[in-house]
Design an enzyme around this catalytic site. Sequence first.
Site, mmCIF file in Angstrom:
data_model
loop_
_atom_site.group_PDB
_atom_site.id
_atom_site.type_symbol
_atom_site.label_atom_id
_atom_site.label_comp_id
_atom_site.label_asym_id
_atom_site.label_seq_id
_atom_site.Cartn_x
_atom_site.Cartn_y
_atom_site.Cartn_z
ATOM 1 N N ARG A 66 0.844 -1.117 -0.231
ATOM 2 C CA ARG A 66 0.045 -0.099 -0.104
ATOM 3 C C ARG A 66 0.928 1.296 -0.102
ATOM 4 O O ARG A 66 0.280 2.453 -0.298
ATOM 5 C CB ARG A 66 -1.053 -0.001 1.183
ATOM 6 C CG ARG A 66 -2.267 0.644 0.687
ATOM 7 C CD ARG A 66 -3.200 0.759 1.848
ATOM 8 N NE ARG A 66 -3.412 0.003 2.414
ATOM 9 C CZ ARG A 66 -3.107 -0.623 3.734
ATOM 10 N NH1 ARG A 66 -2.584 0.107 4.503
ATOM 11 N NH2 ARG A 66 -3.476 -1.711 4.383
ATOM 12 N N TYR A 120 -14.654 22.236 -11.168
ATOM 13 C CA TYR A 120 -15.267 20.836 -11.814
ATOM 14 C C TYR A 120 -16.317 20.261 -11.299
ATOM 15 O O TYR A 120 -16.506 20.281 -9.922
ATOM 16 C CB TYR A 120 -14.247 19.878 -11.737
ATOM 17 C CG TYR A 120 -14.268 18.612 -12.239
ATOM 18 C CD1 TYR A 120 -14.399 18.606 -13.509
ATOM 19 C CD2 TYR A 120 -14.089 17.310 -11.480
ATOM 20 C CE1 TYR A 120 -14.573 17.075 -14.369
ATOM 21 C CE2 TYR A 120 -14.206 15.935 -12.098
ATOM 22 C CZ TYR A 120 -14.322 16.092 -13.357
ATOM 23 O OH TYR A 120 -14.516 14.848 -14.191
ATOM 24 N N ASP A 192 -6.901 23.132 -8.062
ATOM 25 C CA ASP A 192 -7.031 22.368 -9.258
ATOM 26 C C ASP A 192 -6.416 22.668 -10.459
ATOM 27 O O ASP A 192 -6.919 23.454 -11.197
ATOM 28 C CB ASP A 192 -8.417 21.813 -9.663
ATOM 29 C CG ASP A 192 -8.755 20.608 -10.555
ATOM 30 O OD1 ASP A 192 -7.843 20.494 -11.240
ATOM 31 O OD2 ASP A 192 -9.912 20.029 -10.646
ATOM 32 N N LYS A 217 -5.752 13.099 -17.388
ATOM 33 C CA LYS A 217 -5.881 13.874 -18.622
ATOM 34 C C LYS A 217 -4.334 14.112 -19.165
ATOM 35 O O LYS A 217 -4.179 13.244 -19.927
ATOM 36 C CB LYS A 217 -6.538 15.331 -18.229
ATOM 37 C CG LYS A 217 -7.760 15.355 -17.218
ATOM 38 C CD LYS A 217 -8.810 14.880 -17.989
ATOM 39 C CE LYS A 217 -10.153 14.528 -17.136
ATOM 40 N NZ LYS A 217 -10.331 15.369 -16.058
#
Length: 408
Positions: A66, A120, A192, A217
Site C-alpha cells: 500500500r 469541476y 485544481d 488528462k
Amino acid sequence: MTLTSSKSPEDLQSATRIVGAGRRPEWTGPVVNPPVWRASTHLYADTAALAQGPRTNEDGRFFYGRRGAPTQWALADALTALEPGAAGTVLYPSGVAAIAGAMLTVLRPGDVVLISDNAYDPTRSMGTGLLRDFGIEPRFFDPLDIAAYEAAFCERTRAVLLEAPGSLSMEVCDLPALARIAGEKGAVSMLDNTWASPLGFAGLTHGIDITLMALTKHVGGHSDLMMGSASAGPELYARLRDRAQQLGNVISPDDAALALRGLRTLHLRLAHEAQSALAVAQWLSARPEIAQVLCPMLPGAPGHDLWKRDFTGGCGLFSFVFKGSDAAARNRFIDALTLFGIGYSWGGFESLAIPINPSIHRSTMKWPPAPSHEGSQHGVRLSIGLEDPGDLIADLEQALAAWHQPAG
Ligand SMILES: *Cc1c(COP(=O)(O)O)cnc(C)c1O
C-alpha cells in the site's frame, strides 16, 4: 554518464527535467525506465528486520504494497521534480480521489470551505455531498469578484478550492491574489491545476499551498488510465501522505508506468495542443455562427490578460458558444463532426467535443460570461488533440453546415 547534471535540477528547463525526472538508478537499475514492480508483500530478511520495519515513512522504503514500490515512487518523484517548491507528491486512483484526499486532509467537522463556483462539477458535488455529510460547510464564490470572495471568509473558513481556467466556462481568475487572501485569512489554498499542469502554471511559487491534478488528462495523455496527484511543501505533504494512507489510497504499478511514459512527452503534447487550439479558436472567432470563443490563449477572450500575466503555457481545451438558442442545431453540429470523438475527459492525443450548459452547475456566476450575447447559451467544449489543425478546422467547417440545416 550519470543522470545527475552539473546544474542543480531547479536550474534546468522543464523539458530537460521531464526527461530525467524520477529516474533514480536505485529504482531503475541498469534500464531506462523503472520496471513494473507488482507487489503486495515486501519480504524481510528475518524477524529482527521485520520488527524494526522501515525507520521512516517515506518513498524509497520497502514496507508493504500500500505504500508503493519503485514504479509508483518514481512517478511521484518525477511529478515533485516538475513542481517548483514541492517537497513531495501523493498519488491517488483518480483526480476526484486527489481532491477528496486534500479536502479530508485540511478540513474538520465545523469548518467552512470556499469552493470556486466554476470548479469541476464533481468537486462541487463533493462539497454538497461528502463534505456536508461530515459536518463541513461548502460555500461557492465567484472567483472573478475578489471583494465578494474576501467577504465570504469567516472564522470557520479553513480552506479554499480554486480552479483556473474554470471548468467548461474557462474563466481565468487572479490566482496569486486569491491565494494571498486565503493565506492572510489563515486558510489553506488548493488549486485544481489539471488544465495548465505545473508547466503552464507553477502553483506553489504563486502562493498556492496544495496543487492538484487529474493525471487522467494530460499526464496520462493517451486516454487509457485514471489517476490523480497532490503536491505540496513539507508540512502539508506529510499530512496529505498520512491521510492518503489512512484512506487506503494506492495506485497500480502498471498505471504508474503508463503515466511515466505519458509524462515524458507532456511538454511536447501541451505545446502542440495549445498552438493548434489557438489556431482553431482564432478560426472560430471569425465565424458568423459563433457568439463567443472562451479560450484563455486567444487575445481578446475573457481571462486572456491574466493568463498572459501568470501562465507560461496553455493546452488544447477550450469552449465556445453558438449564437441563438437552438440546442438541436448545436447537437447537429457535434454529431456531424468526424474527427472529434464525443466523450468526457480530455487531454488525450485525440480530439473530443461535448455539448455544455454550465448554468446548471453554477450558484453565483452567470452563463454565458459576456452579457452582450443574451439568448446564446448553447456551448461546445473542444479538446484539441494531436491531429493536423487544418484537418480539424475543415471538419468543424463542414459540421457548421449541419448547424445551419438539418440533413435532408
Ligand atoms: C477530469 C477532471 C478531474 C477529475 O479527474 P478524474 O481522474 O476523472 O477523477 C478533476 N478536475 C478537472 C478539472 C478535471 O477535468
